[in-house]
Design an enzyme around this catalytic site. Structure first.
Site, PDB file in Angstrom:
ATOM      1  N   GLY A   1       0.832  -1.201   0.000  1.00  0.00           N
ATOM      2  CA  GLY A   1       0.000   0.000   0.000  1.00  0.00           C
ATOM      3  C   GLY A   1       0.865   1.248   0.000  1.00  0.00           C
ATOM      4  O   GLY A   1       1.939   1.284  -0.606  1.00  0.00           O
ATOM      5  N   SER A   2       0.383   2.268   0.702  1.00  0.00           N
ATOM      6  CA  SER A   2       1.015   3.583   0.593  1.00  0.00           C
ATOM      7  C   SER A   2       2.460   3.639   1.068  1.00  0.00           C
ATOM      8  O   SER A   2       3.186   4.555   0.698  1.00  0.00           O
ATOM      9  CB  SER A   2       0.199   4.604   1.380  1.00  0.00           C
ATOM     10  OG  SER A   2      -1.104   4.637   0.862  1.00  0.00           O
ATOM     11  N   THR A   3       2.885   2.678   1.887  1.00  0.00           N
ATOM     12  CA  THR A   3       4.295   2.736   2.291  1.00  0.00           C
ATOM     13  C   THR A   3       5.194   2.619   1.068  1.00  0.00           C
ATOM     14  O   THR A   3       6.324   3.091   1.060  1.00  0.00           O
ATOM     15  CB  THR A   3       4.657   1.623   3.291  1.00  0.00           C
ATOM     16  OG1 THR A   3       4.279   0.357   2.753  1.00  0.00           O
ATOM     17  CG2 THR A   3       3.966   1.824   4.628  1.00  0.00           C
TER      18      THR A   3
ATOM     19  N   LYS B   1       4.852   4.129  -1.563  1.00  0.00           N
ATOM     20  CA  LYS B   1       5.001   5.434  -2.208  1.00  0.00           C
ATOM     21  C   LYS B   1       6.392   6.008  -1.956  1.00  0.00           C
ATOM     22  O   LYS B   1       6.867   6.857  -2.711  1.00  0.00           O
ATOM     23  CB  LYS B   1       3.921   6.408  -1.725  1.00  0.00           C
ATOM     24  CG  LYS B   1       2.538   6.058  -2.265  1.00  0.00           C
ATOM     25  CD  LYS B   1       1.440   6.872  -1.615  1.00  0.00           C
ATOM     26  CE  LYS B   1       0.061   6.425  -2.117  1.00  0.00           C
ATOM     27  NZ  LYS B   1      -1.020   6.971  -1.280  1.00  0.00           N
TER      28      LYS B   1
END
Lengths: 368, 705
Positions: free
Chosen positions: B280-282, B284
């Site tokens: 997920g966003s990690t 990014k």
């Protein structure tokens, strides 16, 4: 006939004593583990018994050494018939006490012995006398060869019924004695054929002999059955290598090797003393044979000559067969190694025979 | 002639004898020996496993085991009495023992690893054929601490899980033996020479794990699992980003290696290494690093969030699509964890050069095992490059459509912040022998440079801003410069994503100017109302980071609070100093603090009479304002200067005005766009200030994934 009595052949005497000494050591080494357990509970049990046998044997040998062998001429028939009767006795009565595989012991209460061993020397004696007296007739098949063949055949069958190994020794000894006294080679070849036929017959009679034969040819095919003895013997001998594992240090005697202080004592010796010891022992027997044949050649009297040859052949052949079995070159039959194996009758008879041989040597002029 | 034949026969036998003894001898001897000897193995003492400071995590204790030589038992004729005695001492069934000690064998275990008192009793009883042998038994003195790293060893001291199996060859040593000779009936030969070959003990392993840090991680996981809303599972991984050394690695559920038989197999999974998840966003962080390092974005680039981003017919929604982020500069996209922006960033990378994004991803170590010295490491799952669509690039940019192990994640982020080098993760520091000699020292192993020093430095600032300003706020540790990124990934199942099932995570770095630790808190299927990484994982990370930094003796940067990066936007933001003259010292401090400035008060009286720098001066956030105070106001009570409120949120405005003794009359929501009186006007305490807030304008969200 009146050759002056000389000295005995000390080389023969010496080699026999050396063999005897080696035998005592090996009997102790091979038996001590077995003997320390029940029912003997004495490591030296078999050594002590064999020492008694040896002393008795030496006494008999020394006596025989000093009895003129010519006197045995009169004993030929009684000995042969007596031996035959004893064997019958075993076969027909329950006096035979069972040892491994075959009934071959005669227990008279005070002494227990194997009549086949007596038969062995009785036949040698008979052949020596008869062949020396009938030399001119030997070339004839019907009058010379056939009667001997018949007699030897009957004796061998009788012995073989109880003790195939001794029968083989007897047959071999008789064969060589016939050859030495001038029987035609063609006749002997027939005898060889007859011998093979006889062997086949014996095998058919007792199937376990066939198993022994097969076991000898490929012992590993049935390592726990027919091949067991040969394998254990080879394992022991192979473990010896060149110098051996050391006296007393062998592992075969820990009940792995059967008949370890009797029939397979050579394997114990080869394990503990290696090729050096094993070959030395064989050389001693070869030396013994050489001295024996020397005596036979040098004695002028043909009875003495044949008797000496017969005794020498009997002992050497037995040694050869025994060691041949141990190294896996011959099928397993119960037969002792002369002078070495534990066993009273065998030892006493062998020493008595050597006594006779030594007496003959007195007339051979060995020092000339 | 007969003589010659006999001599030849004898000679042949000598040759045969020589053949058997010299040619076949060795083989026959080996056979004979194996026939009559039996080898009893003497176990080597298994090596110890230490933490990095020499604390023992796995040790070997000696224990006595009882066995029987049934042939000897039978020979003694006392089998029955022996079985009875043994049964009473060992508390076992007599018939079972009798069956064992009369079995047709030469060796039979009766009971292994018994109490010393019992073995002593058996020794004293001196039963024929019953023997005692010393064995070693594995013991894990800290119980389940680091259980997944250590694994465990079985009854024969063979490694079965974890390091115990991965490094079995190092730990196990070489078993020794007692060779005993037996006769053909299976009786031990008393006079035979017994051969004793002593065992070679195993080597010991010193881990990179720090027992104390490991404890912090275990403790927080325990708290999590016993909380009101326990997740399905969770992992914490802590690494030194400069060396690749793993300082702690803990998972829940867990087990006690001393009692492993009584735990389900599923509790023994070292999820941090063997399991994968969609980050997920990690992820990014990886997207942003790649973009910056490859030059496709600069810090001043703007990205617009309209709540979604379309790729072909598909829309990738922002997590805050109900209230789009609007215009953001690059750092803000990270602070906001804005999906459409990062998708655009990812597509820009791919637009620059096809395959470039994947090259970076692979260079960061994804898609293949890191090579850590642990068993069963997963490679992670990546969509095959040839099947990669723009949509895939878009989802991967925000950490969906790629499956990674927690260890890969920590190791990649360590590379992002350590100056740009991917290091091989280390779990073993060194291997030492029994005498303490170092057999092998594990050095820092640089795998490759992934991004430049400069990119790394920028990423540290951006990550710090995420914690300071953005979604990672809950991981903020007072006094330390913590950076990080949150992540909330939907869990994939058969046929798509599973509704309501998430993996919430937070990956943090501290301190940002000189990273000492990289921390990943991964929470699988959080239950309860909160499920976002920033809500459930960041607070756990905060505690772990704080405790670990304190334990490591990292100097608190409390005194450096004024450092512009702590509170403010890292993209050096200048602000106007508020005019605080005529406020009380207390009010002035508050006003300045709200503005992101620190203050120093000289004299110590009540009212601020002058300030340096003066009001309206543009300074960097975090700068210090020196205040001088007196007991009277300068020019009366209406001398308070109206501050500039535009761009501030409602709560901030209220706070600030409250601190100055002014009253707020607000209208609208969002951020302040207009105010009356205008900035710079002199006002009196108690005056009403009208402020109009406008939601249309971009705002910085304070909570989120």
């Amino acid at each position: 006939m009146l050759v002056k009595r000389g000295k005995i052949d000390y080389w023969t005497f010496l080699v026999v004593l050396v063999l005897l000494g080696i035998g005592l050591v090996m009997v102790l080494s091979a038996s001590q583990y077995f003997a320390q357990n029940k029912p003997y509970e004495d490591s030296f049990y078999f050594l002590k018994a064999q020492a008694k046998n040896a002393i008795l044997g030496i006494v008999v040998m020394v006596l025989a050494m000093n009895i003129n062998y010519q006197k045995y001429r009169k004993l030929v028939w009684p000995a042969l018939i007596g031996a035959f009767l004893l064997m019958m006795l075993i076969a027909l009565t329950s006096l035979g006490s069972s040892a491994k595989g075959a009934e071959q012991w005669l227990d008279l209460g005070f002494v227990r012995f194997q009549p086949s061993e007596i038969m062995k020397i009785a036949l040698v004696l008979f052949l020596a006398k008869s062949l020396s007296e009938r030399r001119e007739m030997l070339s004839s098949f019907s009058k010379g060869f056939l009667p001997y063949l018949a007699l030897i055949g009957v004796v061998c069958v009788a012995v073989a019924l109880q003790d195939l190994g001794t029968a083989m020794v007897i047959a071999g000894t008789a064969f060589i004695m016939l050859y030495c006294s001038g029987t035609r080679p063609a006749h002997l070849m027939m005898l060889v054929g007859a011998g093979i036929a006889f062997f086949v017959f014996m095998v058919m009679l007792e199937p376990y002999r066939m198993n022994r034969l097969l076991g000898f040819m490929d012992p590993w095919s049935d390592p726990l059955g027919t091949g067991y003895q040969t394998i254990q013997s080879l394992l022991a001998i192979g473990s010896g290598g060149f110098t051996g594992v050391g006296l007393g240090a062998g592992g075969a005697k820990w009940l792995y090797l059967p008949e370890r202080h009797t029939d397979f004592i050579f394997a114990v010796m080869a394990e503990e003393t290696g090729l050096l010891g094993g070959a030395f022992l064989i050389l001693l027997f070869m030396f013994f044979a050489w001295r024996g044949f020397n005596i036979a050649m040098k004695v002028q009297d043909s009875f003495g000559s044949l008797l000496a040859a017969g005794i020498t052949i009997m002992i050497s052949l037995q040694a050869f067969i025994n060691i041949g079995i141990a190294v896996g070159a011959l099928p397993v039959t119960g037969i002792t190694l002369p002078f070495i194996s534990y066993g009273g009758t065998s030892l006493v008879i062998s020493l008595a025979a050597v006594g006779v041989l030594l007496n003959i040597s007195r007339f051979a002029g060995m020092d000339r | 002639m007969a003589f010659v034949i006999l001599m030849i026969a004898f000679s042949a036998i000598i040759i045969r004898l020589a053949y058997v003894q010299l040619v076949n001898g060795e083989e026959l001897q080996a056979k004979a020996e194996s026939l009559r000897t039996r080898e009893l193995s003497v176990a080597a003492k298994r090596g110890t496993i230490y933490d990095r400071n020499g604390k023992k995590l796995a040790i070997s204790l000696s224990a006595d085991s009882i066995y029987a030589a049934p042939t000897e038992v039978l020979a003694s004729g006392e089998a029955d009495a022996t079985a009875e005695k043994l049964a009473s001492i060992l508390g076992m069934d007599k018939e079972t023992i009798l069956a064992k000690i009369t079995k047709n064998s030469s060796f039979e275990w009766i009971k292994r690893k018994v109490d010393f008192a019992k073995s002593q009793e058996i020794e004293d009883a001196d039963m024929p054929g019953i023997k005692i042998i010393e064995e070693t038994q594995r013991f894990y003195p800290k119980g389940s601490l680091a259980a997944h790293i250590l694994g465990f060893a079985g009854i024969d001291n063979q490694g079965l899980e974890g390091l115990e199996i991965a490094k079995d060859d190092v730990l196990s040593g070489t078993a020794g033996s007692i060779v005993t000779e037996y006769d053909a009936k299976g009786i031990e030969i008393p006079q035979a020479v017994k051969e004793y070959n002593p065992p070679t003990d195993g080597n010991s392993i010193v881990l990179t794990i720090d027992e104390t840090i490991q404890y912090f991680a275990e403790r927080e996981l325990d708290n999590l699992m016993t909380s009101e809303y326990p997740p399905a599972s969770a992992s914490i991984l802590i690494m030194n980003p400069k060396t690749g050394e793993i300082l702690a690695m803990a998972n829940r559920p867990t087990y006690d290696p001393n009692d492993y038989q009584n735990y389900d197999n599923s509790t023994r999974r070292n999820k941090a290494v063997v399991d994968t998840y969609e980050p997920g966003s990690t992820f990014k962080i990886i997207t942003a690093s790649t973009a910056y390092d490859s030059g496709v974005v600069s810090l001043s680039d703007h990205f617009y969030c309209k709540g979604y981003y379309s790729i072909g017919s598909k829309r990738i929604k922002c997590w805050r699509s109900y209230r789009p982020h609007g215009d953001q500069i690059f750092a803000q996209t990270m602070q906001n964890s804005c999906n459409p922006s990062l998708v655009q960033v990812g597509l820009r990378i791919e637009a620059k050069e096809e395959g470039l994004f994947y090259d970076y991803i692979r260079n960061f170590g994804y898609g293949k095992p890191t090579g850590v010295e642990l068993a069963g490491e997963a490679a992670g799952i990546m969509i095959p490059e040839e099947k990669l669509s723009d949509l895939n690039i878009g989802t991967i940019s925000i950490g969906q459509g790629i499956s990674v192990t927690p260890l890969q994640m920590v190791s990649a982020v360590s590379a992002v912040v350590n100056g740009g080098n991917l290091l091989k993760p280390q779990i073993i520091k060194r291997i030492v022998d029994n005498d303490g000699n170092v057999i092998r020292d594990f050095q820092v192993k640089e795998v490759r440079r992934v991004i430049s020093e400069d990119s790394s430095s920028v990423m540290r600032d951006i990550l710090e801003s995420v914690v300071a300003e953005g979604t990672g706020r809950q991981a903020y540790v007072e006094g330390y410069r913590v950076g990080g990124k949150t992540g909330t990934a939907q869990k994939a199942g058969k046929g798509g994503y599973l509704p309501g099932k998430y993996v919430a995570s937070f990956i943090g770095v501290a301190p940002c100017d000189d990273p000492q630790i990289t921390v990943l808190v991964m929470i699988d299927e959080p239950s309860g109302p909160l499920y976002q990484g920033g809500q459930v994982a960041a607070p756990v990370a905060k505690v772990v980071i704080e405790d670990t930094l304190r334990y490591l003796g990292v100097v608190s940067q409390l005194s450096n609070l004024e450092d512009n990066k702590i509170r403010g936007n890292t993209v050096a933001k200048k602000i106007a100093v508020p005019n605080v003259i005529n406020l009380t010292a207390e009010e002035a401090e508050k006003v300045l603090a709200i503005a992101g400035l620190t203050s120093e008060i000289k004299d110590g009286s009540n009212i601020v009479t002058s300030q340096t720098p003066a009001g309206s001066t543009m300074v960097e956030t975090g700068s210090r304002v020196i205040l001088r105070t007196g007991n009277t106001t300068v020019g009366g009570t209406d001398q308070i200067t109206m501050p500039d409120l535009t761009g501030k949120r409602v709560r901030e405005v209220a706070e600030l005005l409250g601190a100055m003794g002014l009253k707020l009359k607000s209208s609208g929501t969002g951020i302040a766009t207009e105010q009356l009186p205008i900035p710079g006007t002199k006002v009196k305490r108690g005056d009403i200030v009208e402020v109009i807030f406008n939601p249309e304008t971009e705002s910085v969200e304070t909570s989120g994934p």
